[in-house]
Design a protein around this motif. Structure first.
Motif, PDB file in Angstrom:
ATOM      1  N   ASP A  94       0.828  -1.218   0.000  1.00  0.00           N
ATOM      2  CA  ASP A  94       0.000   0.000   0.000  1.00  0.00           C
ATOM      3  C   ASP A  94       0.858   1.261   0.000  1.00  0.00           C
ATOM      4  O   ASP A  94       0.359   2.365  -0.198  1.00  0.00           O
ATOM      5  CB  ASP A  94      -0.981  -0.005   1.180  1.00  0.00           C
ATOM      6  N   ARG A  95       2.158   1.098   0.218  1.00  0.00           N
ATOM      7  CA  ARG A  95       3.151   2.173   0.154  1.00  0.00           C
ATOM      8  C   ARG A  95       2.945   3.250   1.217  1.00  0.00           C
ATOM      9  O   ARG A  95       3.509   4.335   1.107  1.00  0.00           O
ATOM     10  CB  ARG A  95       3.178   2.808  -1.245  1.00  0.00           C
ATOM     11  N   THR A  96       2.120   2.952   2.236  1.00  0.00           N
ATOM     12  CA  THR A  96       1.918   3.933   3.294  1.00  0.00           C
ATOM     13  C   THR A  96       2.201   3.355   4.681  1.00  0.00           C
ATOM     14  O   THR A  96       2.512   4.102   5.605  1.00  0.00           O
ATOM     15  CB  THR A  96       0.471   4.472   3.294  1.00  0.00           C
ATOM     16  N   CYS A  97       2.095   2.047   4.861  1.00  0.00           N
ATOM     17  CA  CYS A  97       2.213   1.456   6.200  1.00  0.00           C
ATOM     18  C   CYS A  97       3.680   1.425   6.649  1.00  0.00           C
ATOM     19  O   CYS A  97       4.593   1.758   5.895  1.00  0.00           O
ATOM     20  CB  CYS A  97       1.622   0.055   6.223  1.00  0.00           C
ATOM     21  N   CYS A 100       5.990  -0.833   4.503  1.00  0.00           N
ATOM     22  CA  CYS A 100       6.291  -0.222   3.204  1.00  0.00           C
ATOM     23  C   CYS A 100       7.301   0.903   3.361  1.00  0.00           C
ATOM     24  O   CYS A 100       8.257   1.013   2.595  1.00  0.00           O
ATOM     25  CB  CYS A 100       5.006   0.295   2.563  1.00  0.00           C
ATOM     26  N   CYS A 108       3.942  -6.116   3.170  1.00  0.00           N
ATOM     27  CA  CYS A 108       2.853  -5.216   3.578  1.00  0.00           C
ATOM     28  C   CYS A 108       1.602  -6.043   3.883  1.00  0.00           C
ATOM     29  O   CYS A 108       1.196  -6.882   3.087  1.00  0.00           O
ATOM     30  CB  CYS A 108       2.561  -4.234   2.446  1.00  0.00           C
TER      31      CYS A 108
HETATM   32 ZN    ZN Z   1       2.195  -1.346   3.323  1.00  0.00          ZN
END
Ligand code: ZN
Length: 338
Positions: A94-97, A100, A108
């Motif tokens: 998700d490139r936000t957690c 990531c 992720c």
């Molecule tokens: Zn993530």
């Protein structure tokens, strides 16, 4: 466009489906080659864990080892991707957690996996849509066949790197399937003497044909010191055997997975001062794999036994023998071929 659609365990067909569109941040790829792997077979049989954990559900569009050419880009995507030959990361974090942000998007918790998890359609189709950030450009020396072998190769390269061996070291690979043989190739490229242990005379003969003369069954495995052992099998007892046969202060790498829990004795682990590493996914090693193929350090081409069209994928997943197939463990699909 045509796509292979899995509708229930053992139930699949090639269907006419809407072509993907390039939404913002994503690209559409014209698919040229796709590898069929053990994960796909587990979805076909219905055994795959993700089905039971709710990460995946039928109907499914499989295919996560692929290469092709970018034919459309969405808003916000660099137009220089158009016409580029590419492969893509299976893992779409998700490139936000936290995972990531720490550079481990392949684990992720909210990730999609192309053709595997989270409803993201796979590459067993004429076209595929993926995020532009997941693309890896292929140099001219890496054609579509090699490109579709980058994903399994990345898994194997991470296993070989985790084994930490070099010239003068001896490594043992358990399970000479696609990942095991690729790991053996990367270990050899690192300078190690590589041994392979498998079940059948046929697969061991194939390993020898690839230049691995030290090919054994469990019964014939010699009592030699192994500095590293890579378990690429799906046998429930081999994780423990790996630990038993590795040298003190050696390394064991677990990249195979059994259908039920495997146990190891942690007393053996610590009393031998062994380092154990688990490997999931190719993500961190995709670029190094492309470079190894491009430079010729590793040539995985002999692993491909046959290339078929979408219409034969169901038969491949059902384990039918493809007429004229070679001895390798991997079947490739040309979605535009007959
Ligand atoms: Zn993530």
């Amino acid at each position: 466009m045509r796509a292979f659609v899995l509708t229930a365990p053992g139930e699949a067909s090639v269907q006419e489906v809407p072509a993907p569109v390039a939404v913002p941040g994503e690209v559409v790829v014209d698919v040229e080659r796709v590898g069929v792997c053990g994960t796909d077979i587990e979805f076909f049989t219905g055994e795959m864990t993700y089905l039971h954990e709710g990460h995946s559900a039928y109907p499914m569009r499989l295919g996560h080892e692929w290469a092709g050419t970018v034919s459309a880009v969405g808003d916000g995507v660099d137009r220089s991707w158009l016409g580029r030959r590419v492969m893509g990361d299976t893992m779409l974090g998700d490139r936000t957690c936290r995972a990531c942000r720490r550079g481990a998007q392949h684990v992720c918790a909210h990730r999609q996996e192309v053709g595997i998890r989270g409803g993201r359609p796979g590459a067993l189709a004429e076209q595929l849509a993926v995020p532009a950030w997941s693309l890896h450009a292929l140099p001219d020396a890496v054609d579509a066949v090699l490109g579709a072998l980058v994903e399994p190769g990345g898994n194997a390269l991470r296993a070989a790197q985790a084994a930490g061996v070099g010239p003068g070291d001896r490594a043992l690979v358990l399970g000479p399937g696609t990942i095991g043989l690729l790991a053996a190739m990367f270990l050899r490229a690192a300078g190690a003497e590589v041994h392979v242990m498998g079940l059948g005379a046929e697969s061991l003969a194939f390993a020898r044909s690839l230049g691995f003369p030290h090919a054994w069954t469990e019964a014939t495995l010699p009592d030699e010191p192994f500095d590293a052992v890579v378990d690429a099998s799906n046998a429930v007892h081999l994780p423990a055997l790996a630990l038993d046969v590795v040298q003190p202060a050696g390394r064991v790498v677990y990249i195979g997975i059994a259908g039920e829990p495997s146990t190891i004795d942690t007393r053996t682990l610590l009393l031998k001062d062994v380092t154990a590493v688990g490997v999931l996914s190719a993500s961190p090693a995709l670029d190094d794999t492309i470079a190894a193929y491009a430079g010729g350090a590793v040539d995985p081409r002999p692993l491909v036994a046959a290339t078929v069209g979408l219409d034969r994928v169901g038969a491949v997943l059902a384990g039918e023998r493809i007429e004229g197939a070679g001895p390798g463990p991997k079947t490739h699909v040309d979605p535009r071929g007959a």
